[in-house]
Design an enzyme around this catalytic site. Structure first.
Site, PDB file in Angstrom:
ATOM      1  NE  ARG A  40      -4.264  -1.678   1.720  1.00  0.00           N
ATOM      2  CZ  ARG A  40      -5.150  -2.127   2.584  1.00  0.00           C
ATOM      3  NH1 ARG A  40      -5.028  -1.861   3.865  1.00  0.00           N
ATOM      4  NH2 ARG A  40      -6.183  -2.826   2.164  1.00  0.00           N
ATOM      5  CE  LYS A 202     -20.995 -15.204   7.169  1.00  0.00           C
ATOM      6  NZ  LYS A 202     -21.073 -14.264   8.291  1.00  0.00           N
ATOM      7  N   GLY A 361     -10.270  -8.103  -1.033  1.00  0.00           N
ATOM      8  CA  GLY A 361      -9.021  -8.409  -0.343  1.00  0.00           C
ATOM      9  C   GLY A 361      -8.525  -9.833  -0.571  1.00  0.00           C
ATOM     10  N   GLY A 384     -12.749  -3.565   0.170  1.00  0.00           N
ATOM     11  CA  GLY A 384     -14.191  -3.316   0.194  1.00  0.00           C
ATOM     12  C   GLY A 384     -14.623  -2.135  -0.666  1.00  0.00           C
TER      13      GLY A 384
END
Ligand code: ADP
Ligand code: MG
Length: 406
Positions: A40, A202, A361, A384
Site C-alpha cells: 500500500r 457469504k 481483499g 471493500g
C-alpha cells in the site's frame, strides 16, 4: 448508466510551494513493530513522487488499524514513516500528534519538496465520526487536497469527506485515478459479453454487489457463482450439501437473483462438481458431482472448492468475455487442498483476452498467490471500496467530496 462527472486530477491543481494535504492508505500489516507488507505504501509513490518533483510541501495522512479514537503506541505511524522515507529516499518528518500546535509548526516550516506524515488519524475520535472541528483542524494543514486513498473512499470520515469543505483545490491522486478509470469501465459501456464472477464466504456480504451487477447486465452476459456462496444457490435449488456452509436465510435472495438473471436473459452458472472435505483444514479433497438423484453428496462432508469440470466451464465463460469482474475466491484457497479451483480461475483470468478486473481483499491475495497479478488488466487495491464502487454505480463519499457541491 450515465457517466458521472469527471473527477479533478493532479493535472488540474497548482501544487508548487503549496501545502498539499494528501490522504493516503497506509493501513499496512505490521509485525513486531515493522511494516510486514509495504504494497500500500508503494501504491501511493507515483502521486507522492509527482508532488515532490512539482515542488509541493507534502502533508501525508492515513489511518492504521483500529485504535478507536485513542493513542495506541503500537499503532503509531513510526514504522510506516521509516519505510516511506526509504522508498522515497527523502526525509519524512513525523510529528507526535495528528493535529495541534506542534504539527502546525512542522507543516508550516516544511520546505518545497519536503514530506510530513501525520500520526495515525484514528488516534482522534473525530476521524471516523467526520467531526466538523477535527475536519477543520485537518483542513487548516493544507492549501490543496489530494485523495489517493481509494481503500478509504467508501468511508465518510473527516480526512476523506469533512476536510474537503475547508480546501477548495481538490484532486484525486494517481492511484485513485487508475482505480476509477478501470472500475469505471465496468460500469460505463463495458465490452460484451460481461461476465461477473463472484465467490467468497457469504451471500450476505455480496448481495448488494450481485443485485447491482445483475441489474446492469443484458442478454448474453453471465453471472458465475463459486465459493461458499454457490452452496447457498445450490441448496436453494434443492440440492443437499452435507455439512457445507449454507445460509438458509438467504435462499429467498438466491432464488430472486436467479429469477432476475433469467428475466434479463443472463445466464447464471453454478458449479456442476465440487471438492469436498471433512473440515476447513482437511488435507484431502474428494471430487464429487453436485448432488442429483442417485449421486448423493456425502452427508458428513463440506463443499470447500469447485471441481475440475466447473473450473473448465467457468474458464470457458471467462475466455469468451469482453469484460470480466472477479470478486471472491472459488474455495478455501488458504488451504492447499482446496486451492485448485481458485488458482485455475486465476490462470484463466491471466490468459483471457477481455478487459479483466479483480477486486476484494482475499481475491487479490489469491491472484498474487497464483503469481498472475501482472497479467490482469486491473487488480484493485481497494478491498471493500472496489465492491462498494461497483454496487453504488461509481459513487463513493470520498469521490463525491472531490467535486464542487452541486
Ligand atoms: P474477498 O475478500 O475477495 O471479497 P471474501 O472475503 O468474500 O472474498 O471470501 C473469502 C473467503 O471465503 C476465504 O477466506 C475463503 O476461505 C472463503 N471460502 C470460499 N469458499 C468457501 C467454501 N466453499 N467454504 C468455506 N469458506 C469458503
Ligand atoms: Mg475478504
Amino acid at each position: 448508466m450515465s457517466e458521472p462527472q469527471a473527477l479533478p486530477s493532479l493535472d488540474d491543481i497548482d501544487v508548487d510551494n503549496r501545502r498539499v494535504f494528501c490522504r493516503v492508505d497506509f493501513n499496512v500489516p505490521l509485525d513486531g513493530g515493522q511494516v510486514a507488507d509495504d504494497t500500500r505504501i508503494r501504491a501511493a509513490l507515483p502521486t507522492l513522487r509527482e508532488l515532490i518533483s512539482r515542488g509541493a510541501r507534502v502533508v501525508c495522512a492515513s489511518h492504521l488499524g483500529r485504535p478507536k479514537g485513542k493513542v495506541v503506541p503500537e499503532l503509531s505511524m513510526e514504522p510506516v514513516a521509516a519505510r516511506l522515507a526509504e522508498l522515497l529516499e527523502v526525509e519524512v518528518r513525523l510529528p507526535d500528534e495528528v493535529v495541534g500546535d506542534g504539527v502546525t509548526k512542522v507543516v508550516n516550516d516544511l520546505p518545497a519538496g519536503g514530506v510530513v506524515l501525520l500520526e495515525n488519524l484514528r488516534f482522534e475520535a473525530g476521524e471516523t465520526k467526520n467531526d466538523p472541528d477535527f475536519a477543520a483542524a485537518l483542513g487548516a494543514l493544507g492549501d490543496a487536497y489530494v485523495n489517493d486513498a481509494f481503500g478509504a473512499c467508501h468511508r465518510a470520515h473527516a480526512s476523506v469527506v469533512g476536510i474537503t469543505e475547508h480546501i477548495r483545490d481538490r484532486a484525486q491522486g494517481r492511484l485513485v485515478e487508475a482505480e476509477t478509470r478501470a472500475l469505471g469501465r465496468l460500469l460505463h459501456g463495458p465490452d460484451r459479453p460481461f461476465v461477473a464472477l463472484v465467490g467468497g464466504a457469504k451471500v450476505s456480504d455480496k448481495l448488494g454487489v450481485l443485485l447491482a451487477l445483475i441489474d446492469s447486465l443484458q442478454a448474453g452476459d453471465a453471472v458465475v457463482v463459486g465459493g461458499a456462496m454457490a452452496n447457498s444457490f445450490l441448496a436453494a435449488r434443492g440440492h443437499s450439501l452435507g455439512k457445507s456452509l449454507v445460509e438458509r436465510e438467504r435462499f429467498a435472495d438466491c432464488r430472486r437473483l436467479e429469477k432476475s438473471a433469467r428475466a434479463r436473459d443472463v445466464s447464471l452458472l453454478l458449479p456442476s462438481d465440487l471438492r469436498a472435505g471433512e473440515s476447513l483444514d482437511a488435507s484431502e479433497a474428494t471430487v464429487v458431482p453436485v448432488e442429483t438423484e442417485g449421486t448423493p453428496f456425502p452427508a458428513d462432508a463440506m463443499a470447500l472448492d469447485i471441481g475440475p469440470q466447473s473450473t473448465r466451464r467457468f474458464a470457458a465463460a471467462i475466455n469468451r468475455a469482453g469484460t470480466v469482474f472477479w470478486n471472491g475466491p472459488m474455495g478455501v484457497f488458504e488451504n492447499p487442498a482446496f486451492a485448485e479451483g481458485t488458482l485455475g480461475i486465476a490462470k484463466a483470468m491471466a490468459e483471457a483476452k477481455g478487459f479483466r478486473v479483480v477486486g476484494g481483499g482475499d481475491s487479490v491475495a489469491a491472484v498474487n498467490q497464483a503469481g498472475v497479478a501482472e497479467a490482469i488488466d486491473h487488480v484493485s487495491t481497494g478491498g471493500g471500496a472496489s465492491l462498494t464502487y461497483v454496487e453504488a454505480g461509481g459513487r463513493l463519499p470520498g469521490l463525491d467530496a472531490l467535486l464542487d457541491p452541486a
